[in-house]
Design a protein around this motif. Structure first.
Motif, PDB file in Angstrom:
ATOM      1  N   GLN A 162       0.806  -1.225   0.000  1.00  0.00           N
ATOM      2  CA  GLN A 162       0.000   0.000   0.000  1.00  0.00           C
ATOM      3  C   GLN A 162       0.839   1.275   0.000  1.00  0.00           C
ATOM      4  O   GLN A 162       0.301   2.367  -0.150  1.00  0.00           O
ATOM      5  CB  GLN A 162      -0.942   0.012   1.206  1.00  0.00           C
ATOM      6  CG  GLN A 162      -1.942  -1.115   1.219  1.00  0.00           C
ATOM      7  CD  GLN A 162      -2.820  -1.120  -0.018  1.00  0.00           C
ATOM      8  OE1 GLN A 162      -3.429  -0.118  -0.352  1.00  0.00           O
ATOM      9  NE2 GLN A 162      -2.870  -2.238  -0.705  1.00  0.00           N
ATOM     10  N   LYS A 163       2.148   1.156   0.172  1.00  0.00           N
ATOM     11  CA  LYS A 163       3.008   2.340   0.258  1.00  0.00           C
ATOM     12  C   LYS A 163       2.881   3.281  -0.934  1.00  0.00           C
ATOM     13  O   LYS A 163       2.909   4.496  -0.747  1.00  0.00           O
ATOM     14  CB  LYS A 163       4.459   1.933   0.476  1.00  0.00           C
ATOM     15  CG  LYS A 163       4.730   1.536   1.904  1.00  0.00           C
ATOM     16  CD  LYS A 163       6.196   1.239   2.131  1.00  0.00           C
ATOM     17  CE  LYS A 163       6.416   0.840   3.577  1.00  0.00           C
ATOM     18  NZ  LYS A 163       7.806   0.512   3.867  1.00  0.00           N
ATOM     19  N   PRO A 164       2.739   2.796  -2.160  1.00  0.00           N
ATOM     20  CA  PRO A 164       2.587   3.747  -3.271  1.00  0.00           C
ATOM     21  C   PRO A 164       1.324   4.612  -3.163  1.00  0.00           C
ATOM     22  O   PRO A 164       1.248   5.657  -3.794  1.00  0.00           O
ATOM     23  CB  PRO A 164       2.511   2.845  -4.501  1.00  0.00           C
ATOM     24  CG  PRO A 164       3.156   1.577  -4.107  1.00  0.00           C
ATOM     25  CD  PRO A 164       2.864   1.428  -2.646  1.00  0.00           C
ATOM     26  N   GLN A 218      -3.997   8.323   0.135  1.00  0.00           N
ATOM     27  CA  GLN A 218      -4.765   8.056   1.353  1.00  0.00           C
ATOM     28  C   GLN A 218      -4.726   9.270   2.282  1.00  0.00           C
ATOM     29  O   GLN A 218      -5.728   9.616   2.905  1.00  0.00           O
ATOM     30  CB  GLN A 218      -4.209   6.828   2.075  1.00  0.00           C
ATOM     31  CG  GLN A 218      -4.480   5.538   1.365  1.00  0.00           C
ATOM     32  CD  GLN A 218      -5.948   5.165   1.367  1.00  0.00           C
ATOM     33  OE1 GLN A 218      -6.700   5.584   2.226  1.00  0.00           O
ATOM     34  NE2 GLN A 218      -6.366   4.382   0.403  1.00  0.00           N
ATOM     35  N   ARG A 219      -3.567   9.910   2.363  1.00  0.00           N
ATOM     36  CA  ARG A 219      -3.442  11.104   3.202  1.00  0.00           C
ATOM     37  C   ARG A 219      -4.346  12.227   2.683  1.00  0.00           C
ATOM     38  O   ARG A 219      -5.041  12.876   3.463  1.00  0.00           O
ATOM     39  CB  ARG A 219      -1.989  11.554   3.227  1.00  0.00           C
ATOM     40  CG  ARG A 219      -1.749  12.798   4.033  1.00  0.00           C
ATOM     41  CD  ARG A 219      -0.289  13.212   3.921  1.00  0.00           C
ATOM     42  NE  ARG A 219      -0.151  14.613   4.166  1.00  0.00           N
ATOM     43  CZ  ARG A 219       0.256  15.173   5.295  1.00  0.00           C
ATOM     44  NH1 ARG A 219       0.559  14.490   6.221  1.00  0.00           N
ATOM     45  NH2 ARG A 219       0.351  16.438   5.466  1.00  0.00           N
TER      46      ARG A 219
END
Length: 61
Positions: free
Chosen positions: A17-19, A24-25
């Motif tokens: 999910q890092k990309p 998301q932020r």
């Protein structure tokens, strides 16, 4: 006592999910600001005065 397979699966999911962390932020802050704006509007409709609350305007009786 530890379920290493589950821990590894969770770590792999988070890494996958890092990309999307930036998106998301942005989504989080967008929803947060919309909620605060709607709450402010509601309280204004209920008769509370709009405007920032300062320490001086809050009484501690």
């Amino acid at each position: 006592m530890y379920n290493w397979d589950l821990q590894n699966a969770i770590a792999a999911f988070v890494d996958s999910q890092k990309p999307f962390f930036g998106e998301q932020r942005e989504l989080y802050y967008s929803v947060l600001y919309d909620f605060v704006g709607a709450s402010s509007h509601l309280f204004t409709l209920l008769g509370f005065p709009p405007g920032p609350v300062t320490r001086r305007s809050v009484s501690h009786h």
